[in-house]
Design a protein around this motif. Structure first.
Motif, short mmCIF file in Angstrom:
data_model
loop_
_atom_site.label_atom_id
_atom_site.label_comp_id
_atom_site.label_asym_id
_atom_site.label_seq_id
_atom_site.Cartn_x
_atom_site.Cartn_y
_atom_site.Cartn_z
N UNK A 4 0.98 -0.81 -0.13
CA UNK A 4 0.24 0.26 -0.03
C UNK A 4 0.91 1.47 0.53
N UNK A 5 0.80 2.25 -0.87
CA UNK A 5 1.49 3.74 -1.11
C UNK A 5 0.61 4.41 -0.84
N UNK A 6 0.43 5.84 -0.06
CA UNK A 6 -0.63 6.56 0.48
C UNK A 6 -0.33 7.68 -0.73
N UNK A 7 0.96 7.81 -1.20
CA UNK A 7 1.30 8.65 -2.57
C UNK A 7 2.49 8.54 -3.71
N UNK A 8 3.17 9.82 -3.88
CA UNK A 8 3.98 9.17 -4.30
C UNK A 8 5.38 9.27 -3.73
#
Length: 77
Positions: A4-8
Motif C-alpha cells: 500500500x502506498x499513500x502517495x507518490x
C-alpha cells in the motif's frame, strides 16, 4: 498482502519490485507488465475502476519517476 502506498513519495521511498496488485491512494491497481527503454524499467499498473494507469520508472531498481494517466482503454504505453 497487497503493498500500500499513500502517495507518490511513499512509492519513491518503498517501491522496489512489481507486485500482482498494489494499493495506491485507496484504490487497487493490477500489475500489467514491464517495458524497458535503455536501462530504465517501467512498471505498468491499472485501476479499471478509476480508468487510471500508473507508471513507475526505475533505474537500477530504484524509482525515480512516477506518473499517472487517465485512459478509458487499457494499454501499456
Amino acid at each position: 498482502m497487497t503493498p500500500s502506498y499513500e502517495n507518490n513519495a511513499a512509492i519513491y521511498d518503498n517501491y522496489r519490485a512489481p507486485a500482482r496488485f498494489i494499493q495506491f491512494e485507496d484504490h487497487v491497481y493490477a500489475f500489467k507488465g514491464v517495458t524497458t527503454k535503455a536501462d530504465i524499467a517501467i512498471h505498468h499498473y491499472r485501476c479499471n475502476y478509476e480508468c487510471h494507469n500508473l507508471r513507475i520508472h526505475l533505474q537500477g531498481g530504484v524509482p525515480f519517476y512516477v506518473d499517472g494517466i487517465y485512459k478509458i482503454e487499457e494499454q501499456l504505453v
